[in-house]
Write a protein that holds these residues in place. Structure first.
Motif, PDB file in Angstrom:
ATOM      1  N   LYS A 116      -3.254  -9.440   9.869  1.00  0.00           N
ATOM      2  CA  LYS A 116      -2.066  -9.192  10.680  1.00  0.00           C
ATOM      3  C   LYS A 116      -0.795  -9.284   9.836  1.00  0.00           C
ATOM      4  O   LYS A 116      -0.712 -10.104   8.921  1.00  0.00           O
ATOM      5  N   PRO A 117       0.208  -8.461  10.139  1.00  0.00           N
ATOM      6  CA  PRO A 117       1.461  -8.492   9.367  1.00  0.00           C
ATOM      7  C   PRO A 117       2.139  -9.853   9.347  1.00  0.00           C
ATOM      8  O   PRO A 117       2.895 -10.153   8.415  1.00  0.00           O
ATOM      9  N   ARG A 177      -3.502 -11.426   3.724  1.00  0.00           N
ATOM     10  CA  ARG A 177      -3.787 -10.016   3.972  1.00  0.00           C
ATOM     11  C   ARG A 177      -4.598  -9.408   2.824  1.00  0.00           C
ATOM     12  O   ARG A 177      -5.580  -8.699   3.050  1.00  0.00           O
ATOM     13  N   PRO A 208      -6.474   1.724  10.319  1.00  0.00           N
ATOM     14  CA  PRO A 208      -5.044   1.410  10.526  1.00  0.00           C
ATOM     15  C   PRO A 208      -4.569   0.224   9.685  1.00  0.00           C
ATOM     16  O   PRO A 208      -3.414   0.194   9.251  1.00  0.00           O
ATOM     17  N   ARG A 229      -4.095   1.512   6.143  1.00  0.00           N
ATOM     18  CA  ARG A 229      -2.941   2.426   6.112  1.00  0.00           C
ATOM     19  C   ARG A 229      -1.655   1.623   5.939  1.00  0.00           C
ATOM     20  O   ARG A 229      -0.805   1.954   5.093  1.00  0.00           O
ATOM     21  N   VAL A 230      -1.510   0.578   6.735  1.00  0.00           N
ATOM     22  CA  VAL A 230      -0.328  -0.283   6.623  1.00  0.00           C
ATOM     23  C   VAL A 230      -0.328  -1.008   5.277  1.00  0.00           C
ATOM     24  O   VAL A 230       0.706  -1.160   4.626  1.00  0.00           O
ATOM     25  N   THR A 239       1.287   0.448   2.164  1.00  0.00           N
ATOM     26  CA  THR A 239       2.747   0.457   2.079  1.00  0.00           C
ATOM     27  C   THR A 239       3.323  -0.951   1.905  1.00  0.00           C
ATOM     28  O   THR A 239       4.539  -1.130   1.939  1.00  0.00           O
ATOM     29  N   ASP A 240       2.473  -1.939   1.721  1.00  0.00           N
ATOM     30  CA  ASP A 240       2.929  -3.329   1.627  1.00  0.00           C
ATOM     31  C   ASP A 240       3.823  -3.525   0.403  1.00  0.00           C
ATOM     32  O   ASP A 240       3.718  -2.810  -0.594  1.00  0.00           O
ATOM     33  N   ARG A 267      -1.567  -3.790  -1.591  1.00  0.00           N
ATOM     34  CA  ARG A 267      -1.715  -2.344  -1.825  1.00  0.00           C
ATOM     35  C   ARG A 267      -2.998  -2.062  -2.605  1.00  0.00           C
ATOM     36  O   ARG A 267      -3.737  -1.122  -2.296  1.00  0.00           O
ATOM     37  N   SER A 296      -6.074  -2.510  -0.437  1.00  0.00           N
ATOM     38  CA  SER A 296      -6.130  -1.464   0.590  1.00  0.00           C
ATOM     39  C   SER A 296      -6.638  -0.156  -0.007  1.00  0.00           C
ATOM     40  O   SER A 296      -7.488   0.522   0.585  1.00  0.00           O
ATOM     41  N   TRP A 347      -1.537   8.626   2.791  1.00  0.00           N
ATOM     42  CA  TRP A 347      -1.354   7.185   2.622  1.00  0.00           C
ATOM     43  C   TRP A 347      -1.342   6.813   1.138  1.00  0.00           C
ATOM     44  O   TRP A 347      -0.590   5.930   0.718  1.00  0.00           O
TER      45      TRP A 347
END
Length: 327
Positions: A96-97, A104, A132, A135-136, A139-140, A146, A149, A174
Motif C-alpha cells: 500500500k502507498p 513496498r 495495478p 504499475r504504481v 513510478t515510485d 521501481r 516492480s 509503464w
C-alpha cells in the motif's frame, strides 16, 4: 513430498510465518503496544533515534520473513501454492502507498521471487491484483520499488509467455519512463549514477515481452531505439542474457527494424560489452560473440562490422574481439 514428510512441523512453520506477516507475533504485538503507549504520553511517533531504531528492527524482521517465503517457494514449488494463498492477503498490505518504501519494495520483490518459482498458473491467479500494484511501483520515487516492480513484470511475462499479451502495450507505457536512463548513468561509473538497476530490470522486462509477443504486437521501430540508448546495463548485469539474447534473436530472425539499426546503433552496443570497463557477464559476452560471428560471415554486414571495429581506439580490445570472432 515435503508436506508429507514434515507434517505438523511444516504446519507450525507456516503458521508462524503467517503470524509474522500479519504482524501478530508476540514480539510484534508488544512493539505495537509500546509504540501506542509512547504516543499516548506525548511521543512524536517517528522523530527520535529510538523510533528509527525500532522501525529498522521491524524492517529486518519482515525482510527476513519474506526471504524465508521466497526460499520456501523455491524448495516446495507447487506444494507451496495453497500456503501462499493464505500468505497473499497479509503480504499485499505491505504494498500500500501508505507503507514505507522499504515495505513496498520488499513485498513486491517477494511476490516476484515466489511467482517465478510457482509458474504461469500462479501468476495468472494473482495478475489482476498485482498488475495495478506494479504499475504504481514503476513510478515510485525510490529506486528499490521501481526496480522490484520492473523485475516483477519481467517475471509475469517470463512465466506466462503470451498469456498476458493483452496487457503488453500497457506494460510498455509503464516501463518506458524507466527505460530512459538518467544522464548520469550514460557513462559507466558516472557520478550521478545511483545504481541503475531499475532501468536494467525494465529493459529486461521489455526484452522478455518482445520475445514472446505475437508477431506485430510490439512496435519494434519505436521500442528498439529506446532500449539501445539505455545500454549498457549498469546495476544488474544478470539481466544481460535476457536483453542481449533478445537483440541477437531479432537479428538472427532478420527483423527489419533490427537490421536497419545494425550499422549505427546495434553494433556499437554489441562491441561495448568487451570494453575494459564493461561489467557484462561471460554469458552475455558469449551471446554477443555468436552474433558477431554471424555478422562477420555475412557479406551484407561485413563492412559495417569492420568499420565499427576500426572505431575502437584500444588496440588490445579490438584484437581480442577479432580473435573471438574468428576462433
Amino acid at each position: 513430498k515435503l508436506a508429507k514428510k514434515t507434517g505438523p512441523l511444516l504446519n507450525k512453520l507456516m503458521e508462524t510465518v503467517h503470524n509474522l506477516l500479519q504482524e501478530k507475533s508476540p514480539a510484534q504485538k508488544l512493539a505495537k503496544k509500546m509504540e501506542l503507549q509512547h504516543l499516548a504520553v506525548g511521543g512524536t511517533g517517528g522523530g527520535d533515534a529510538d523510533d528509527e531504531e525500532e522501525e529498522d528492527h521491524d524492517n529486518v524482521v519482515i525482510d527476513s520473513v519474506t526471504d524465508l517465503v521466497g526460499e520456501l517457494a523455491k524448495v516446495m514449488k507447487a506444494e507451496f501454492v495453497p500456503y501462499f494463498r493464505v500468505f497473499h492477503k497479509a503480504l499485499l498490505k505491505f504494498t500500500k502507498p501508505s507503507r514505507p518504501h522499504s515495505d513496498r519494495a520488499m513485498a513486491i520483490g517477494c511476490y516476484a521471487e515466489v511467482l517465478a518459482e510457482l509458474g504461469g498458473a500462479a501468476v495468472m491467479e494473482y495478475a489482476e491484483v498485482l498488475l495495478p500494484v506494479v504499475r504504481v511501483g514503476c513510478t515510485d520515487t525510490m529506486e528499490s520499488v521501481r526496480r522490484n516492480s520492473a523485475f516483477c513484470l519481467g517475471v509475469f511475462v517470463e512465466s506466462t509467455g503470451p498469456a498476458l499479451s493483452g496487457y503488453f502495450l500497457q506494460m510498455l507505457t509503464w516501463l518506458h519512463p524507466l527505460c530512459v536512463r538518467p544522464a548520469g548513468q550514460q557513462v559507466v561509473g558516472g557520478g550521478a549514477d545511483v545504481g541503475g538497476a531499475d532501468v536494467d530490470n525494465a529493459l529486461s522486462a521489455v526484452a522478455k515481452m518482445i520475445r514472446v509477443a505475437p508477431a506485430g504486437l510490439i512496435p519494434l521501430d519505436q521500442v528498439l531505439p529506446v532500449l539501445l540508448e539505455a545500454l549498457p546495463l549498469r546495476g544488474d548485469t544478470s539481466e544481460g542474457p535476457s536483453v542481449y539474447g533478445c537483440l541477437v534473436g531479432l537479428l538472427e530472425a532478420n527483423d527489419p527494424a533490427t537490421v536497419q539499426l545494425l550499422p549505427s546503433r546495434l553494433l556499437p552496443v554489441f562491441l561495448q560489452v568487451f570494453s575494459k570497463d564493461s561489467t557484462a557477464m561471460d554469458e552475455t559476452k558469449a551471446i554477443v560473440v555468436r552474433a558477431l560471428k554471424g555478422i562477420a560471415a555475412s557479406s551484407a554486414y561485413q563492412n559495417a562490422l569492420m568499420a565499427n571495429l576500426a572505431n575502437i581506439a584500444d588496440v588490445e580490445v579490438r584484437q581480442m574481439i577479432e580473435m573471438a570472432i574468428h576462433s
